[in-house]
Each structure stands twice: as C-alpha cells, then as structure tokens.
Design a protein around this motif. Structure first.
Motif, PDB file in Angstrom:
ATOM      1  N   ALA A 296       0.904  -1.261   0.022  1.00 29.65           N
ATOM      2  CA  ALA A 296      -0.029  -0.147   0.073  1.00 29.65           C
ATOM      3  C   ALA A 296       0.981   1.209   0.093  1.00 29.65           C
ATOM      4  CB  ALA A 296      -1.022   0.131   1.103  1.00 29.65           C
ATOM      5  N   VAL A 297       0.715   1.785  -1.114  1.00 27.44           N
ATOM      6  CA  VAL A 297       1.712   3.413  -1.091  1.00 27.44           C
ATOM      7  C   VAL A 297       0.730   4.252  -0.561  1.00 27.44           C
ATOM      8  CG1 VAL A 297       0.771   3.870  -3.255  1.00 27.44           C
ATOM      9  CG2 VAL A 297       2.951   4.646  -2.670  1.00 27.44           C
ATOM     10  N   GLN A 298       1.291   5.255  -0.006  1.00 28.06           N
ATOM     11  CA  GLN A 298       0.455   6.293   0.960  1.00 28.06           C
ATOM     12  C   GLN A 298      -0.369   7.106  -0.275  1.00 28.06           C
ATOM     13  OE1 GLN A 298       3.181   8.660   3.038  1.00 28.06           O
ATOM     14  NE2 GLN A 298       3.378   7.182   4.674  1.00 28.06           N
ATOM     15  N   ALA A 299      -1.416   7.941   0.305  1.00 23.15           N
ATOM     16  CA  ALA A 299      -2.570   8.421  -0.311  1.00 23.15           C
ATOM     17  C   ALA A 299      -2.307   9.370  -1.576  1.00 23.15           C
ATOM     18  CB  ALA A 299      -3.556   9.063   0.594  1.00 23.15           C
ATOM     19  N   PHE A 300      -0.948   9.953  -1.609  1.00 20.03           N
ATOM     20  CA  PHE A 300      -0.821  10.907  -2.630  1.00 20.03           C
ATOM     21  C   PHE A 300      -0.457  10.144  -4.065  1.00 20.03           C
ATOM     22  CE2 PHE A 300       3.306   9.919  -0.704  1.00 20.03           C
ATOM     23  CZ  PHE A 300       4.027   9.085  -1.816  1.00 20.03           C
TER      24      PHE A 300
ATOM     25  N   THR B 255      10.408   6.575  -1.213  1.00 17.53           N
ATOM     26  CA  THR B 255      11.363   5.984  -0.016  1.00 17.53           C
ATOM     27  C   THR B 255      10.598   4.751   0.838  1.00 17.53           C
ATOM     28  OG1 THR B 255      11.150   7.461   1.563  1.00 17.53           O
ATOM     29  CG2 THR B 255      12.661   8.086   0.232  1.00 17.53           C
ATOM     30  N   ALA B 256      11.426   3.969   1.517  1.00 18.24           N
ATOM     31  CA  ALA B 256      10.786   3.009   2.422  1.00 18.24           C
ATOM     32  C   ALA B 256       9.645   3.516   3.340  1.00 18.24           C
ATOM     33  CB  ALA B 256      11.782   2.434   2.786  1.00 18.24           C
ATOM     34  N   SER B 257       9.680   4.772   3.569  1.00 15.58           N
ATOM     35  CA  SER B 257       8.667   5.433   4.662  1.00 15.58           C
ATOM     36  C   SER B 257       7.420   5.537   3.945  1.00 15.58           C
ATOM     37  CB  SER B 257       9.495   6.757   5.243  1.00 15.58           C
ATOM     38  OG  SER B 257       9.375   7.739   4.099  1.00 15.58           O
ATOM     39  N   ASN B 258       7.418   5.675   2.581  1.00 17.18           N
ATOM     40  CA  ASN B 258       6.316   5.893   1.804  1.00 17.18           C
ATOM     41  C   ASN B 258       5.327   4.741   1.883  1.00 17.18           C
ATOM     42  OD1 ASN B 258       8.164   7.841   0.085  1.00 17.18           O
ATOM     43  ND2 ASN B 258       6.576   8.516   1.239  1.00 17.18           N
ATOM     44  N   PHE B 259       5.872   3.332   2.179  1.00 19.08           N
ATOM     45  CA  PHE B 259       5.286   2.075   1.980  1.00 19.08           C
ATOM     46  C   PHE B 259       5.066   1.353   3.427  1.00 19.08           C
ATOM     47  CE2 PHE B 259       7.576   2.837  -1.665  1.00 19.08           C
ATOM     48  CZ  PHE B 259       6.827   2.529  -2.875  1.00 19.08           C
ATOM     49  N   THR B 260       3.813   0.693   3.257  1.00 17.26           N
ATOM     50  CA  THR B 260       3.359  -0.079   4.328  1.00 17.26           C
ATOM     51  C   THR B 260       3.309  -1.769   3.762  1.00 17.26           C
ATOM     52  OG1 THR B 260       1.131  -0.032   4.237  1.00 17.26           O
ATOM     53  CG2 THR B 260       2.435   1.245   5.879  1.00 17.26           C
ATOM     54  N   VAL B 261       3.970  -2.759   4.448  1.00 16.54           N
ATOM     55  CA  VAL B 261       3.792  -4.177   3.883  1.00 16.54           C
ATOM     56  C   VAL B 261       3.246  -4.797   4.892  1.00 16.54           C
ATOM     57  CG1 VAL B 261       4.919  -5.920   2.745  1.00 16.54           C
ATOM     58  CG2 VAL B 261       5.547  -3.551   2.261  1.00 16.54           C
ATOM     59  N   THR B 262       2.423  -5.974   4.605  1.00 16.50           N
ATOM     60  CA  THR B 262       1.785  -6.790   5.693  1.00 16.50           C
ATOM     61  C   THR B 262       2.021  -7.989   5.140  1.00 16.50           C
ATOM     62  OG1 THR B 262      -0.595  -6.379   4.977  1.00 16.50           O
ATOM     63  CG2 THR B 262       0.301  -4.969   6.825  1.00 16.50           C
ATOM     64  N   GLU B 263       2.024  -9.080   5.925  1.00 14.19           N
ATOM     65  CA  GLU B 263       1.926 -10.668   5.517  1.00 14.19           C
ATOM     66  C   GLU B 263       0.925 -11.164   6.539  1.00 14.19           C
ATOM     67  OE1 GLU B 263       4.208 -14.826   5.757  1.00 14.19           O
ATOM     68  OE2 GLU B 263       5.301 -12.821   6.560  1.00 14.19           O
ATOM     69  N   ASP B 264      -0.544 -11.506   5.990  1.00 18.71           N
ATOM     70  CA  ASP B 264      -1.535 -11.931   6.698  1.00 18.71           C
ATOM     71  C   ASP B 264      -1.908 -11.075   7.907  1.00 18.71           C
ATOM     72  OD1 ASP B 264      -1.729 -13.963   5.116  1.00 18.71           O
ATOM     73  OD2 ASP B 264      -0.429 -15.366   6.026  1.00 18.71           O
TER      74      ASP B 264
END
Length: 250
Positions: free
Chosen positions: A14-18, A53-62
């Motif tokens: 999920a990339v941030q809302a911008f 950059t990495a701070s613009n992303f959230t990643v989840t696994e289950d």
C-alpha cells in the motif's frame, strides 16, 4: 520500472494516499526471506511518482506488519522510440465487469495521449474469435483514438487469431514496425481453442517483438505467462480497477 525489497514471504503493498494508482507485480522470492517486486506508482497527472522511499510504504503478511528494507526508483529518462500495437479483446465478455471495454478504451486513449508520436508510432488491433486491424501504424493521434473509441464487443475469444492471423494478427502488424516493436495484449477471457504458444513465441522472437499481457478480472493463463516471459515482456493479472489499468499504460 522500480524495485522494492521486502522481508516477508508473501506481499500486499500500500503506497500512501498521494498516489493516484499503484500496481505491484512480478514478486521474486528467490532471495527468501528477502522478497523483491517491481511496481508502478502513478500520480494524478498520469506521470510516475519520483523520490519514493521506504517510509512511503507499508507491507503486511496476513495482517502482520513487515519491514521494507529498501526502495529504488530510477530517475526519469527519455522514452524509447517504439512501434507499439495495442491488441484489445472485444469479445462479448468485455461488455461486462464495468463494462471492461470502457476500461480498455480509457487506458488505450491514455497510452496514445502520452506517446511521443512522431518519434514513436502506434497501431490498434482487436480480437474476439476473429481479429481486426482497426488502425495500422500511424503517428496521428486522432486516427488512433477514433479507432479505439469505435470498438464494440461481440463474439468469442481466440488468442491464435489475435496474435497470428496472417493479415490482421497483432504480431503480423508489429513486424512492420520501424522502431522497437512492442505488443500490449489485453484480454478478460480464455480461448475456446488451444493456443499455439510456441508459434507465437517463435514468431515474436524472430521479429524482435516484446509482448506484454494484461488480464482483466482473472489470473493470467499459463500460455500468456509463457508468451510474455519468453519474449522479454511482463504479465499483469487480476486487474480490476480502472486506475490500476491506467497505471500499467502510463
């Protein structure tokens, strides 16, 4: 294309809302527990978003947050001069799911708008159980968009017709291109007859044609995966939203 590396087994990004649209594809688990994937992030202006950059992303696994270890975004570069063929499914099923034909037309018109026509050229083909040349190679934007906007779904699905018809197949048209040859193949269905995968790959490679395959609302069939990967292209599957499709055509 950009690369993002993850510390996880399977990814949801999920990339941030911008970002107006974001598409991740081609996950590569070969370096597990580090997993990489390519992505496109396109802004409201239809242009790639730079400086992520990495701070613009959230990643989840289950549902469990995972660490994004790095993001690489190549800087802007001059687009290649290309001869592109947009091969668009016009089978009856394209009238459903949105209808999907409207998605296809919007994305194709975006491609045409963004192409540096004059330096590059484009052609439009369509297919159901037969195939058509709706517009041969041209650098005239209006002619291309008129061809796209006139597409009307009917009939079944035949990949062999779409790619290999002696007169109207996308590969036969692409082979006449004077620049780097590319076919962008979009479909939402599976064919009613077996696909001559080897013939398609051999013809494409013999004529230096790269094939990209996009499937709407379904996983990419094995034959299209093989066609894309064997010709130096990519495949994009389970595309369900217009913004997602537009990001692939940007």
């Amino acid at each position: 294309m950009k690369k993002v590396s993850f510390l996880l087994a399977s990814i949801r990004c999920a990339v941030q809302a911008f970002s107006q649209s974001f598409t991740a594809f081609s996950p590569d688990p070969s370096g597990f527990p580090s997993v990489s994937a390519a992505f496109y992030a396109v802004g409201a202006d239809g242009q790639p978003i730079q400086g992520l950059t990495a701070s613009n992303f959230t990643v989840t696994e289950d549902g469990t947050p995972r660490t994004v270890t790095g993001v690489t975004c190549p800087g802007p570069r001059t687009a290649d001069s290309i001869s592109s063929v947009l091969a668009i499914d016009i089978s009856s099923s394209m009238q459903s799911g949105g209808p999907r034909i409207n998605f296809a037309k919007t994305a194709a018109n975006q491609w045409i708008d963004l192409m540096p026509l004059g330096r590059s050229e484009c052609a439009i083909t369509s297919f159901n159980h037969l195939s058509n040349i709706n517009q041969d190679f041209t650098t005239t934007r209006n002619a291309l968009q008129s061809a796209v906007n006139a597409l009307t779904p009917s009939g079944g699905t035949n990949y062999n017709e779409a790619f290999l018809n002696e007169y109207t197949g996308a590969l036969r048209v692409a082979a006449n291109g004077s620049r780097k040859r590319i076919v962008v193949f979009l479909t939402d269905g599976v064919p009613s007859v077996a696909t001559n995968t080897s013939d398609i790959i051999n013809y494409a490679n013999s004529n230096n044609i790269t094939i990209y395959c996009i499937t709407l609302g379904m996983a990419t069939p094995a034959d299209l995966r093989q066609i894309a990967s064997s010709t130096g292209g990519e495949y994009f599957e389970n595309v369900n939203a217009l913004g997602e499709l537009q990001s692939l055509y940007a």
